[in-house]
Write an enzyme that holds these catalytic residues in place. Structure first.
Site, short mmCIF file in Angstrom:
data_model
loop_
_atom_site.label_atom_id
_atom_site.label_comp_id
_atom_site.label_asym_id
_atom_site.label_seq_id
_atom_site.Cartn_x
_atom_site.Cartn_y
_atom_site.Cartn_z
CE LYS A 240 -1.96 -0.56 4.06
NZ LYS A 240 -1.42 -1.79 4.58
NE ARG B 171 -3.43 -0.58 10.24
CZ ARG B 171 -2.35 -0.09 9.62
NH1 ARG B 171 -2.36 1.13 9.14
NH2 ARG B 171 -1.29 -0.84 9.48
NE ARG C 117 8.17 -2.90 6.13
CZ ARG C 117 6.89 -2.53 6.16
NH1 ARG C 117 6.21 -2.40 5.04
NH2 ARG C 117 6.30 -2.31 7.29
NE ARG D 143 7.74 -0.13 10.51
CZ ARG D 143 6.69 0.03 9.70
NH1 ARG D 143 6.84 0.60 8.51
NH2 ARG D 143 5.50 -0.36 10.05
NE ARG E 268 2.73 -4.18 11.47
CZ ARG E 268 3.70 -3.98 10.58
NH1 ARG E 268 4.85 -4.62 10.68
NH2 ARG E 268 3.53 -3.15 9.59
P1 AMP Z 1 1.73 1.06 9.02
O1 AMP Z 1 2.98 1.81 8.75
O2 AMP Z 1 0.55 1.53 8.21
O3 AMP Z 1 1.90 -0.44 8.95
O4 AMP Z 1 1.32 1.39 10.55
C1 AMP Z 1 2.18 1.10 11.60
C2 AMP Z 1 1.39 1.02 12.90
O5 AMP Z 1 0.79 2.28 13.19
C3 AMP Z 1 0.25 0.02 12.92
O6 AMP Z 1 0.67 -1.32 13.19
C4 AMP Z 1 -0.61 0.58 14.06
O7 AMP Z 1 -0.02 0.30 15.32
C5 AMP Z 1 -0.48 2.09 13.82
N1 AMP Z 1 -1.52 2.56 12.91
C6 AMP Z 1 -1.36 3.01 11.64
N2 AMP Z 1 -2.54 3.36 11.10
C7 AMP Z 1 -3.49 3.09 12.04
C8 AMP Z 1 -4.89 3.20 12.08
N3 AMP Z 1 -5.61 3.63 11.02
N4 AMP Z 1 -5.53 2.83 13.23
C9 AMP Z 1 -4.84 2.39 14.30
N5 AMP Z 1 -3.51 2.24 14.33
C10 AMP Z 1 -2.83 2.59 13.21
#
Ligand code: AMP
Length: 210
Positions: free
Chosen positions: A13, A88, A122, A155, A166
């Protein structure tokens, strides 16, 4: 053009959102990036969400919705935006509906096996933010950033326990959004498995973009 990018973590994404946003000259809003920036700044929000994100859990809806509501008011969103990683949860999707209408929700699909391979490989440059992958985009010198020479890191939420969490959080809380947007006639599916170039072409085709 206002778009939502859905899909499990690691489905591509972020890569596609960055690319399409540049191509269409619209804003790219990644809630994950916004949270990571807040953590790096050690702001109040950052301190509140750090442990949640490292475990791979979701930040509470109230905080996330407030963050996005503020962000989409900014001037650079007037011509359109891509929401990458938001909503989400069904609660977030319902809140978004009250804030703004969207043209489509694109769902990037990928098998669990491939997701784990992508996420665990990653690597991130903590100094300049550039990302690499041990198999698909290795740095020229192992473990060092091509742009600034800093040592690359994994990370915390790309470590195997967080990855498993996740993926399970995704299945329980985020997958129901596929039905949510399908019922509204907004869902578009894109296979995230091919090489980035092919995924990008498929994405443009499904959105009927030149
Ligand atoms: P990402 O980089 O999109 O994988 O996001 C990393 C982390 O940020 C996720 O595993 C969540 O802990 C938090 N996060 C990102 N977007 C959301 C969201 N829309 N709702 C809740 N937590 C989020």
């Amino acid at each position: 053009m206002k778009l939502i990018f859905l899909g499990p973590p690691g489905a591509g994404k972020g890569t596609m959102a960055k690319r399409l946003a540049k191509d269409r000259k619209i804003a790219h809003i990644s809630t994950g990036d916004l949270f990571r920036e807040a953590i790096a700044r050690e702001s109040e929000l950052g301190l509140e969400v750090k442990a949640i994100i490292e475990r791979g859990d979701l930040v509470p809806d109230s905080l996330t919705i407030q963050l996005v509501a503020e962000r989409i008011k900014a001037g650079d969103c007037a011509g359109g935006f891509i929401l990458d990683g938001f909503p989400r949860t069904i609660g977030q999707a319902e809140a978004l509906e009250k804030l703004v209408g969207v043209d489509a929700a694109v769902n990037f699909g990928l098998s669990d096996e491939e997701l784990v391979r992508r996420l665990s490989g990653r690597r991130l440059c903590p100094a300049c933010g550039r990302t690499f992958h041990v198999d698909f985009m290795p740095p020229q010198v192992p473990d060092l950033c091509d742009s600034c020479g800093a040592g690359l890191i994994v990370r915390k939420d790309d470590q195997i326990d967080s990855i498993r969490n996740r993926l399970s959080v995704y299945q329980k809380q985020t997958e129901p959004l596929i039905g949510f947007y399908s019922r509204r006639g907004l869902l578009k599916n894109v296979d995230g498995a091919p090489a980035p170039e092919a995924v990008f072409s498929a994405l443009k085709k499904t959105l009927a973009l030149p």
